[in-house]
Design an enzyme around this catalytic site. Structure first.
Site, PDB file in Angstrom:
ATOM      1  N   GLU A  98       0.804  -1.220   0.000  1.00  0.00           N
ATOM      2  CA  GLU A  98       0.000   0.000   0.000  1.00  0.00           C
ATOM      3  C   GLU A  98       0.841   1.275   0.000  1.00  0.00           C
ATOM      4  OE1 GLU A  98      -2.598  -0.590   3.338  1.00  0.00           O
ATOM      5  OE2 GLU A  98      -4.065  -1.685   2.133  1.00  0.00           O
ATOM      6  N   GLU A 108       7.542 -22.208   7.002  1.00  0.00           N
ATOM      7  CA  GLU A 108       8.061 -21.340   8.063  1.00  0.00           C
ATOM      8  C   GLU A 108       9.113 -22.022   8.925  1.00  0.00           C
ATOM      9  OE1 GLU A 108       5.375 -21.661  11.964  1.00  0.00           O
ATOM     10  OE2 GLU A 108       4.296 -20.754  10.300  1.00  0.00           O
TER      11      GLU A 108
END
Length: 274
Positions: free
Chosen positions: A83, A114
């Protein structure tokens, strides 16, 4: 006998028999827990301040900001980074978010991604990460191997490091110059860290990136004068911003000036310098 470590983010919910609650009871209880998040963030504002100041210094010296995380934490980092270009007109390379498992993990969980402590640094090296950059590791538990390994490697390679976790004395705080630990307490659904922990991480990321962009001159007054004019709504908003700064212009003239120069800031500067 060694007792297993009990992490706050994984401790039992303060509520039980959730399936027996009415919809209203569920919503009110979730909201009651959510109210605790902002208070928890407030307690760590001094730590956030130190991290923001360090990030400002890094970016002013030609560095970039990287986020790494897994699951919800990784997605939040990518959301925050994605953004920045449309909101502040910054280069998409200025703030970069990476998630364990790669871009496919944004939508679908990648099993075991992960758990590799070496993969984050490999992912970062694809972006030619260097000592000018700053790395922030995000992990609600504070012990995700992907994030922990990435921070350790960054530290060894001379980068400034920060971390965002939701447990006290989190493992990822150790290799972080600027650790942030937001203790939000047990989740409404036990262990569902996409809830309060995720909200806390989003709040902290908002604070970091917004403060950083303001400090870098991407905001004038209280306006996003560098935003990308990517749709009609934003062009209309930008036109009105120009009119507020230059009251002598009507909508048509302000719109024309904006479209000619491509941003609110450039339009205002061009008018003032003519």
């Amino acid at each position: 006998m060694t007792r297993p470590t009990i992490y706050t983010t994984e401790s039992s919910s303060l509520y039980d028999n959730l399936e027996e609650m009415s919809t209203g009871e569920l919503l009110k209880s979730i909201n009651q827990e959510d109210r605790k998040v902002a208070k928890a963030v407030d307690k760590v504002i001094p730590q956030i301040e130190h991290l923001v100041d360090a990030a400002v210094k890094s970016l002013q010296n030609g560095g970039r900001l990287f986020y790494i995380g897994a699951g919800t934490s990784g997605r939040l980092g990518i959301l925050d980074a994605s953004e920045i270009p449309p909101t502040y007109g910054a280069s998409p390379n200025l703030v970069v978010g990476l998630i364990a498992g790669g871009d496919s993990a944004i939508r679908t969980a990648v099993e075991g991604a992960e758990d590799d402590p070496d993969q984050a640094w490999k992912d970062l090296e694809k972006h030619q990460i260097n000592s000018k950059d700053i790395l922030i590791g995000i992990a609600a538990s504070g012990r995700t191997p992907y994030v922990l390994g990435g921070l350790k490697a960054a530290l060894e390679n001379g980068l400034v490091t920060g971390s965002i976790s939701c447990n006290k004395n989190a493992a990822i705080s150790q290799p972080a110059h600027f650790p942030i630990e937001v203790e939000v307490g047990p989740e409404f659904v036990t262990g569902s860290t996409r809830m309060k922990a995720g909200t806390a991480q989003k709040l902290v990321l908002n604070m970091i990136s917004t403060s950083l962009m303001i400090k870098l001159g991407k905001v004038k007054g209280n306006k996003m004068v560098n935003m990308q004019l990517s749709n009609n709504k934003l062009v209309d908003r930008g036109t009105k911003m120009v009119m507020e700064e230059i009251p002598s212009l009507d909508y048509s003239a302000a719109n024309s000036l904006l479209n000619k120069h491509g941003s609110v800031k450039k339009a205002i500067e061009a008018y003032q310098n003519q």
